[in-house]
Design a protein around this motif. Sequence first.
Motif, mmCIF file in Angstrom:
data_model
loop_
_atom_site.group_PDB
_atom_site.id
_atom_site.type_symbol
_atom_site.label_atom_id
_atom_site.label_comp_id
_atom_site.label_asym_id
_atom_site.label_seq_id
_atom_site.Cartn_x
_atom_site.Cartn_y
_atom_site.Cartn_z
ATOM 1 N N THR A 20 19.371 13.008 82.137
ATOM 2 C CA THR A 20 18.774 13.525 80.903
ATOM 3 C C THR A 20 19.399 12.873 79.682
ATOM 4 O O THR A 20 20.501 12.338 79.731
ATOM 5 C CB THR A 20 18.944 15.049 80.793
ATOM 6 O OG1 THR A 20 20.339 15.353 80.826
ATOM 7 C CG2 THR A 20 18.220 15.770 81.919
ATOM 8 N N GLY A 21 18.679 12.933 78.583
ATOM 9 C CA GLY A 21 19.155 12.427 77.308
ATOM 10 C C GLY A 21 18.035 12.509 76.292
ATOM 11 O O GLY A 21 16.871 12.735 76.642
ATOM 12 N N ASP A 22 18.358 12.326 75.037
ATOM 13 C CA ASP A 22 17.347 12.300 73.974
ATOM 14 C C ASP A 22 16.952 10.845 73.746
ATOM 15 O O ASP A 22 17.470 10.171 72.874
ATOM 16 C CB ASP A 22 17.901 12.924 72.697
ATOM 17 C CG ASP A 22 16.886 12.939 71.569
ATOM 18 O OD1 ASP A 22 15.687 12.692 71.826
ATOM 19 O OD2 ASP A 22 17.302 13.189 70.416
ATOM 20 N N PHE A 23 16.018 10.350 74.535
ATOM 21 C CA PHE A 23 15.664 8.936 74.524
ATOM 22 C C PHE A 23 14.815 8.528 73.327
ATOM 23 O O PHE A 23 14.865 7.387 72.900
ATOM 24 C CB PHE A 23 14.949 8.560 75.825
ATOM 25 C CG PHE A 23 15.780 8.840 77.032
ATOM 26 C CD1 PHE A 23 16.962 8.160 77.258
ATOM 27 C CD2 PHE A 23 15.391 9.802 77.941
ATOM 28 C CE1 PHE A 23 17.741 8.427 78.368
ATOM 29 C CE2 PHE A 23 16.158 10.077 79.060
ATOM 30 C CZ PHE A 23 17.340 9.389 79.264
ATOM 31 N N ASN A 24 14.012 9.440 72.802
ATOM 32 C CA ASN A 24 13.129 9.096 71.685
ATOM 33 C C ASN A 24 13.653 9.607 70.343
ATOM 34 O O ASN A 24 12.930 9.610 69.356
ATOM 35 C CB ASN A 24 11.704 9.593 71.944
ATOM 36 C CG ASN A 24 11.641 11.079 72.221
ATOM 37 O OD1 ASN A 24 12.656 11.777 72.191
ATOM 38 N ND2 ASN A 24 10.447 11.567 72.497
ATOM 39 N N ASN A 25 14.900 10.051 70.303
ATOM 40 C CA ASN A 25 15.583 10.433 69.060
ATOM 41 C C ASN A 25 14.875 11.517 68.262
ATOM 42 O O ASN A 25 14.870 11.503 67.039
ATOM 43 C CB ASN A 25 15.822 9.197 68.182
ATOM 44 C CG ASN A 25 16.732 8.205 68.858
ATOM 45 O OD1 ASN A 25 17.805 8.559 69.339
ATOM 46 N ND2 ASN A 25 16.297 6.963 68.935
#
Length: 164
Positions: A20-25
Amino acid sequence: MLSDNIAVCLGYASDISIATGDFNNDTILDAVVVDKEANEVVIPCGSGYGTFTHYVNYSTDDHSEQNSIAVGDFNQDHQLDIAVGNNGTNNIGVFLGNPNGNFSSPRSLAVGYFDNDTLLDIAVANYGTNKIAIFLGYTHGSFRESTFLSISVSFWQFEQKQLD
């Protein structure tokens, strides 16, 4: 009895790796999963309400048979990048994150002695950027952290001719 467990059902076959992560900011958590059958990594973009708004797919090439995935800022540009372990091709793939949420993948590779020692080094041209990453080789088969060289023109492919 109530439970704090959460199940995420994405409709993919077994043997999945997920990160997981905030890929699209957008400050909303996204996921990234491997799709072995399609030879892709898939990013379901989070809605903030426990669902996903849309999916973005990136090819890992034929017969890659991905078996693991990890997320980190590998090139220290403050954007999340994705690394994929490919069992079928016995290599890794790195997708470099861009501020707009898209990813650039390695477009072309060259091998040579870029620092004039007797150890092979790797140069990588990344699609969608004007940079070449240089990975200098160590004696035990691994590589130093990359050094990035900016170039003044956009390119689709490069060849290693002679780098002084």
